[in-house]
Enzyme design. Sequence first.
Site, PDB file in Angstrom:
ATOM      1  N   THR A  12     -48.563   5.384 -18.707  1.00 36.54           N
ATOM      2  CA  THR A  12     -49.498   5.316 -19.837  1.00 36.54           C
ATOM      3  C   THR A  12     -49.139   4.206 -20.807  1.00 36.54           C
ATOM      4  O   THR A  12     -50.018   3.523 -21.339  1.00 36.54           O
ATOM      5  CB  THR A  12     -49.492   6.664 -20.593  1.00 36.54           C
ATOM      6  OG1 THR A  12     -49.965   7.658 -19.714  1.00 36.54           O
ATOM      7  CG2 THR A  12     -50.359   6.621 -21.827  1.00 36.54           C
ATOM      8  N   THR A  85     -44.828   9.148 -17.849  1.00 32.82           N
ATOM      9  CA  THR A  85     -44.099  10.359 -18.248  1.00 32.82           C
ATOM     10  C   THR A  85     -44.175  11.467 -17.191  1.00 32.82           C
ATOM     11  O   THR A  85     -43.299  12.325 -17.139  1.00 32.82           O
ATOM     12  CB  THR A  85     -44.640  10.924 -19.580  1.00 32.82           C
ATOM     13  OG1 THR A  85     -46.021  11.252 -19.427  1.00 32.82           O
ATOM     14  CG2 THR A  85     -44.461   9.942 -20.711  1.00 32.82           C
ATOM     15  N   ASP A  86     -45.217  11.436 -16.364  1.00 33.25           N
ATOM     16  CA  ASP A  86     -45.447  12.591 -15.487  1.00 33.25           C
ATOM     17  C   ASP A  86     -44.294  12.864 -14.521  1.00 33.25           C
ATOM     18  O   ASP A  86     -43.956  14.016 -14.268  1.00 33.25           O
ATOM     19  CB  ASP A  86     -46.754  12.415 -14.705  1.00 33.25           C
ATOM     20  CG  ASP A  86     -47.976  12.546 -15.601  1.00 33.25           C
ATOM     21  OD1 ASP A  86     -47.829  13.072 -16.721  1.00 33.25           O
ATOM     22  OD2 ASP A  86     -49.077  12.120 -15.193  1.00 33.25           O
TER      23      ASP A  86
HETATM   24  N1  ASP Z   1     -50.143   9.691 -15.681  1.00 27.30           N
HETATM   25  C1  ASP Z   1     -49.241   8.926 -16.519  1.00 27.30           C
HETATM   26  C2  ASP Z   1     -48.031   8.553 -15.696  1.00 27.30           C
HETATM   27  O1  ASP Z   1     -47.189   9.382 -15.461  1.00 27.30           O
HETATM   28  C3  ASP Z   1     -48.853   9.724 -17.712  1.00 27.30           C
HETATM   29  C4  ASP Z   1     -47.966   9.030 -18.704  1.00 27.30           C
HETATM   30  O2  ASP Z   1     -47.381   7.993 -18.471  1.00 27.30           O
HETATM   31  O3  ASP Z   1     -47.816   9.594 -19.824  1.00 27.30           O
HETATM   32  O4  ASP Z   1     -47.904   7.433 -15.264  1.00 27.30           O
END
Ligand code: ASP
Length: 332
Positions: A12, A85-86
């Site tokens: 993200t 983050t995932d």
């Molecule tokens: N879907 C994103 C990822 O993990 C979520 C994020 O980065 O917060 O790349």
Amino acid sequence: MKKILMLGTGGTIASEMTPDGLSPELTPAQLLRYVPGISSIAEVDCLELFNIDSTNMTPAHWVAVARALREHYDSYDGFVISHGTDTMAYTAAALSYLVQGARKPIVLTGAQKPINYDSTDSKLNLMDAFVCACSETVHGVCIVFSGRVIVGTRARKTCSKSFTAFSSINYPDLGILHDHRLMTYIEPAVLPRPLFFDTLDENVGLIKMIPGTDNELLEYLLERKDALLVECFGVGGLPSYSDDRLFETVRRACDAGKFIVVTTQVQNEGSDLSIYQVGHRLKGYRRVLEAYDMTSEAALAKIMWILGRTRDADEAARLFYTPVANDILYRG
Ligand code: ASP
């Protein structure tokens, strides 16, 4: 000034809006332009390893990150890895086994909102990550997020939307940041030179038990996987139902050289198979390992790392229960 290598992987933090939703587009160099303060604390080089949503991360990506760290380790004082983050907690755990005992900080960070949004957490997290990467008291793999420094083997994403996305499970934070000032509570142990590894056994699966879990599902996975994590209820155990068939399946898998890692689906405090009859019986199986207070993310990465080195039951157990990067404290 410290020399820091920033490794971009996507997420993200690097995303822009497209007609189909957020998609990683920005390079690490473009991210840095949003946080000019970083240039006053570090001399930064950038390397874009990939630019993907971390949903698409695989163990092969973890190995690629570890190889980049090995290749550039001697040329930099610290490393910042921008990441979605995932699956960041999985990558942090995997890197903790692939790069062990590093004195230099290896800091993962990301954000819940893209860096070009007004209401973004990206700038705070990125600046904090560089503060940690430049510090003398943060060592090895950690996640820096929402003002917290979390040891790589203990991190879990516990909020899907809030900025306070990560928690440290069964272990205290290494430190905190206020106004980009770091206070370190715990200094991880280091080796004179880190140990680098680049082999993982990817053929590992995970099943979460539900009331009434079907034996065929367990059989199916154990026939195909070298190791299976079983996220049990509470402190751990297998349902015996009326005919013990799940225990029989586990016994057959052990005889076939498979490993079963018992962990708990309860977030805090870990497993203890010795407490109930439904768990105690498993302690007699040579290839059944118990995660105790490890996270599932760390237990998964650890068994992949171990099976990349050995299939011997005793050696695998020895490695599994030997702490790496503060991943396990309680061992019965
Ligand atoms: N879907 C994103 C990822 O993990 C979520 C994020 O980065 O917060 O790349």
